[in-house]
Motif scaffolding. Structure first.
Motif, PDB file in Angstrom:
ATOM      1  N   LEU A   3      58.802-116.740 108.329  1.00  0.00           N
ATOM      2  CA  LEU A   3      57.354-116.565 108.417  1.00  0.00           C
ATOM      3  C   LEU A   3      57.067-115.078 108.453  1.00  0.00           C
ATOM      4  O   LEU A   3      57.601-114.349 109.295  1.00  0.00           O
ATOM      5  CB  LEU A   3      56.829-117.249 109.677  1.00  0.00           C
ATOM      6  CG  LEU A   3      55.369-116.984 110.046  1.00  0.00           C
ATOM      7  CD1 LEU A   3      54.445-117.498 108.964  1.00  0.00           C
ATOM      8  CD2 LEU A   3      55.038-117.622 111.382  1.00  0.00           C
ATOM      9  N   ILE A   4      56.223-114.623 107.529  1.00  0.00           N
ATOM     10  CA  ILE A   4      55.861-113.205 107.468  1.00  0.00           C
ATOM     11  C   ILE A   4      54.341-113.092 107.649  1.00  0.00           C
ATOM     12  O   ILE A   4      53.576-113.417 106.730  1.00  0.00           O
ATOM     13  CB  ILE A   4      56.275-112.581 106.122  1.00  0.00           C
ATOM     14  CG1 ILE A   4      57.769-112.799 105.880  1.00  0.00           C
ATOM     15  CG2 ILE A   4      55.924-111.097 106.092  1.00  0.00           C
ATOM     16  CD1 ILE A   4      58.215-112.488 104.473  1.00  0.00           C
ATOM     17  N   PRO A   5      53.881-112.668 108.840  1.00  0.00           N
ATOM     18  CA  PRO A   5      52.437-112.513 109.041  1.00  0.00           C
ATOM     19  C   PRO A   5      51.955-111.135 108.579  1.00  0.00           C
ATOM     20  O   PRO A   5      52.680-110.150 108.669  1.00  0.00           O
ATOM     21  CB  PRO A   5      52.296-112.648 110.563  1.00  0.00           C
ATOM     22  CG  PRO A   5      53.594-112.171 111.108  1.00  0.00           C
ATOM     23  CD  PRO A   5      54.647-112.464 110.059  1.00  0.00           C
ATOM     24  N   THR A   6      50.739-111.082 108.070  1.00  0.00           N
ATOM     25  CA  THR A   6      50.074-109.817 107.768  1.00  0.00           C
ATOM     26  C   THR A   6      48.855-109.741 108.679  1.00  0.00           C
ATOM     27  O   THR A   6      47.953-110.572 108.586  1.00  0.00           O
ATOM     28  CB  THR A   6      49.633-109.748 106.291  1.00  0.00           C
ATOM     29  OG1 THR A   6      50.771-109.951 105.450  1.00  0.00           O
ATOM     30  CG2 THR A   6      48.984-108.418 105.969  1.00  0.00           C
ATOM     31  N   ILE A   7      48.853-108.729 109.562  1.00  0.00           N
ATOM     32  CA  ILE A   7      47.787-108.590 110.553  1.00  0.00           C
ATOM     33  C   ILE A   7      47.187-107.203 110.403  1.00  0.00           C
ATOM     34  O   ILE A   7      47.901-106.209 110.278  1.00  0.00           O
ATOM     35  CB  ILE A   7      48.338-108.780 111.987  1.00  0.00           C
ATOM     36  CG1 ILE A   7      48.966-110.166 112.122  1.00  0.00           C
ATOM     37  CG2 ILE A   7      47.245-108.567 113.021  1.00  0.00           C
ATOM     38  CD1 ILE A   7      49.759-110.375 113.389  1.00  0.00           C
ATOM     39  N   LYS A   8      45.849-107.148 110.405  1.00  0.00           N
ATOM     40  CA  LYS A   8      45.150-105.856 110.341  1.00  0.00           C
ATOM     41  C   LYS A   8      43.972-105.895 111.294  1.00  0.00           C
ATOM     42  O   LYS A   8      43.180-106.833 111.260  1.00  0.00           O
ATOM     43  CB  LYS A   8      44.685-105.568 108.917  1.00  0.00           C
ATOM     44  CG  LYS A   8      44.029-104.205 108.746  1.00  0.00           C
ATOM     45  CD  LYS A   8      43.822-103.920 107.281  1.00  0.00           C
ATOM     46  CE  LYS A   8      43.100-102.674 106.931  1.00  0.00           C
ATOM     47  NZ  LYS A   8      43.077-101.566 107.746  1.00  0.00           N
ATOM     48  N   LYS A  16      52.684-115.869 105.355  1.00  0.00           N
ATOM     49  CA  LYS A  16      53.539-116.231 104.225  1.00  0.00           C
ATOM     50  C   LYS A  16      54.760-116.984 104.750  1.00  0.00           C
ATOM     51  O   LYS A  16      55.509-116.469 105.577  1.00  0.00           O
ATOM     52  CB  LYS A  16      53.977-114.988 103.460  1.00  0.00           C
ATOM     53  CG  LYS A  16      54.796-115.305 102.225  1.00  0.00           C
ATOM     54  CD  LYS A  16      55.090-114.055 101.429  1.00  0.00           C
ATOM     55  CE  LYS A  16      55.799-114.404 100.131  1.00  0.00           C
ATOM     56  NZ  LYS A  16      56.040-113.210  99.315  1.00  0.00           N
ATOM     57  N   PHE A  17      54.931-118.208 104.266  1.00  0.00           N
ATOM     58  CA  PHE A  17      56.089-119.028 104.596  1.00  0.00           C
ATOM     59  C   PHE A  17      57.042-119.011 103.411  1.00  0.00           C
ATOM     60  O   PHE A  17      56.671-119.407 102.307  1.00  0.00           O
ATOM     61  CB  PHE A  17      55.675-120.478 104.884  1.00  0.00           C
ATOM     62  CG  PHE A  17      54.880-120.659 106.129  1.00  0.00           C
ATOM     63  CD1 PHE A  17      55.520-120.905 107.333  1.00  0.00           C
ATOM     64  CD2 PHE A  17      53.498-120.587 106.105  1.00  0.00           C
ATOM     65  CE1 PHE A  17      54.787-121.086 108.492  1.00  0.00           C
ATOM     66  CE2 PHE A  17      52.754-120.757 107.255  1.00  0.00           C
ATOM     67  CZ  PHE A  17      53.407-121.010 108.457  1.00  0.00           C
ATOM     68  N   ASN A  18      58.246-118.544 103.644  1.00  0.00           N
ATOM     69  CA  ASN A  18      59.284-118.603 102.615  1.00  0.00           C
ATOM     70  C   ASN A  18      60.201-119.766 102.952  1.00  0.00           C
ATOM     71  O   ASN A  18      60.760-119.838 104.049  1.00  0.00           O
ATOM     72  CB  ASN A  18      60.094-117.306 102.577  1.00  0.00           C
ATOM     73  CG  ASN A  18      59.280-116.161 102.026  1.00  0.00           C
ATOM     74  OD1 ASN A  18      58.472-116.336 101.130  1.00  0.00           O
ATOM     75  ND2 ASN A  18      59.482-114.979 102.567  1.00  0.00           N
ATOM     76  N   TYR A  19      60.329-120.657 102.009  1.00  0.00           N
ATOM     77  CA  TYR A  19      61.186-121.824 102.211  1.00  0.00           C
ATOM     78  C   TYR A  19      62.027-122.010 100.967  1.00  0.00           C
ATOM     79  O   TYR A  19      61.505-122.300  99.886  1.00  0.00           O
ATOM     80  CB  TYR A  19      60.340-123.072 102.476  1.00  0.00           C
ATOM     81  CG  TYR A  19      61.153-124.309 102.718  1.00  0.00           C
ATOM     82  CD1 TYR A  19      61.773-124.520 103.939  1.00  0.00           C
ATOM     83  CD2 TYR A  19      61.315-125.255 101.718  1.00  0.00           C
ATOM     84  CE1 TYR A  19      62.528-125.651 104.168  1.00  0.00           C
ATOM     85  CE2 TYR A  19      62.071-126.399 101.932  1.00  0.00           C
ATOM     86  CZ  TYR A  19      62.678-126.592 103.156  1.00  0.00           C
ATOM     87  OH  TYR A  19      63.435-127.700 103.384  1.00  0.00           O
ATOM     88  N   SER A  20      63.331-121.786 101.108  1.00  0.00           N
ATOM     89  CA  SER A  20      64.248-121.873  99.988  1.00  0.00           C
ATOM     90  C   SER A  20      63.754-120.936  98.887  1.00  0.00           C
ATOM     91  O   SER A  20      63.578-119.742  99.124  1.00  0.00           O
ATOM     92  CB  SER A  20      64.339-123.326  99.518  1.00  0.00           C
ATOM     93  OG  SER A  20      65.299-123.467  98.514  1.00  0.00           O
ATOM     94  N   LYS A  21      63.471-121.443  97.701  1.00  0.00           N
ATOM     95  CA  LYS A  21      62.985-120.578  96.610  1.00  0.00           C
ATOM     96  C   LYS A  21      61.466-120.593  96.476  1.00  0.00           C
ATOM     97  O   LYS A  21      60.910-120.012  95.562  1.00  0.00           O
ATOM     98  CB  LYS A  21      63.638-121.000  95.290  1.00  0.00           C
ATOM     99  CG  LYS A  21      63.359-122.418  94.879  1.00  0.00           C
ATOM    100  CD  LYS A  21      64.088-122.751  93.589  1.00  0.00           C
ATOM    101  CE  LYS A  21      63.806-124.208  93.209  1.00  0.00           C
ATOM    102  NZ  LYS A  21      64.452-124.576  91.960  1.00  0.00           N
ATOM    103  N   TYR A  22      60.783-121.254  97.409  1.00  0.00           N
ATOM    104  CA  TYR A  22      59.325-121.356  97.357  1.00  0.00           C
ATOM    105  C   TYR A  22      58.683-120.528  98.465  1.00  0.00           C
ATOM    106  O   TYR A  22      59.292-120.286  99.505  1.00  0.00           O
ATOM    107  CB  TYR A  22      58.892-122.820  97.499  1.00  0.00           C
ATOM    108  CG  TYR A  22      59.470-123.719  96.440  1.00  0.00           C
ATOM    109  CD1 TYR A  22      58.942-123.737  95.154  1.00  0.00           C
ATOM    110  CD2 TYR A  22      60.558-124.544  96.724  1.00  0.00           C
ATOM    111  CE1 TYR A  22      59.487-124.553  94.179  1.00  0.00           C
ATOM    112  CE2 TYR A  22      61.106-125.367  95.750  1.00  0.00           C
ATOM    113  CZ  TYR A  22      60.567-125.367  94.478  1.00  0.00           C
ATOM    114  OH  TYR A  22      61.106-126.172  93.509  1.00  0.00           O
TER     115      TYR A  22
END
Length: 195
Positions: A3-8, A16-22
């Motif tokens: 899980l990659i959050p973008t906070i400002k 952003k959720f990265n799961y396998s190749k998706y």
């Protein structure tokens, strides 16, 4: 899964959720179209499936002993937001539930769980239709894919840079230090009495 959050400015811009190749991005549509869904549906002329909902019926301030599996009569007008829901809208809603009949079918009874699911589903459908139309409009006018930009301001900058700025003759300066601090402190943006 990552899980990659973008906070400002303490606001969640993107998850952003990265799961396998998706990967899946989850964003707040208010950062893209900062207006009520009801108004958006009218402005974009989409089928407005939005209906009324007794928000206060689920609020401890107004109803402290709510059973989340409640089935029965439609909650009274008191439980609807009377700034947004007219008496006429409420009466039409009652009629849609056949409240005046002495013998009611199961589907005519107000089922809180089912009403909540239906309300959320209708909101999602309306918002999806708005976003599709907004995406098509921006692409038609400016050849910009809105899915690459999480906020309205980032879309505006992309439109400006790709359609109106000749980058070979002009560089955008970056302001830092005291000048930046002074400008940032004076800039409020978005303040208006009729929004």
């Amino acid at each position: 899964t990552t899980l990659i959050p973008t906070i400002k400015d303490n606001k969640m811009i993107n998850l952003k959720f990265n799961y396998s190749k998706y990967s899946i991005n989850i964003r707040d549509s208010l950062l893209l179209l900062p207006i009520s869904l009801d108004k958006l549906a009218k402005q974009f002329k989409v089928e407005n499936k939005k209906t009324i909902f007794p928000y206060n019926f689920l609020n401890d301030k107004y109803n402290s002993n709510i059973d989340l599996n409640y089935k029965g009569d439609v909650p009274s007008y008191f439980y609807f937001d009377n700034k947004k829901v007219s008496v006429e809208d409420y009466i039409n809603y009652l009629e849609s539930k056949h409240q005046d009949q002495t013998i009611r079918k199961e589907e005519d009874i107000f089922n809180l769980k089912q009403e909540t699911i239906n309300y959320c589903l209708k909101d999602c459908i309306s918002l999806y239709q708005v976003i599709i139309k907004f995406q098509a409009l921006i692409f038609k006018l400016f050849k910009i894919n809105i899915h690459n930009y999480p906020t309205l301001s980032s879309i505006a900058l992309a439109i400006y840079r790709s359609n109106f700025l000749n980058s070979s003759h002009f560089n955008i300066p970056i302001i830092t230090g005291k000048i930046y601090d002074d400008l940032k402190e004076s800039y409020t943006g978005g303040g208006c009495s009729h929004c």
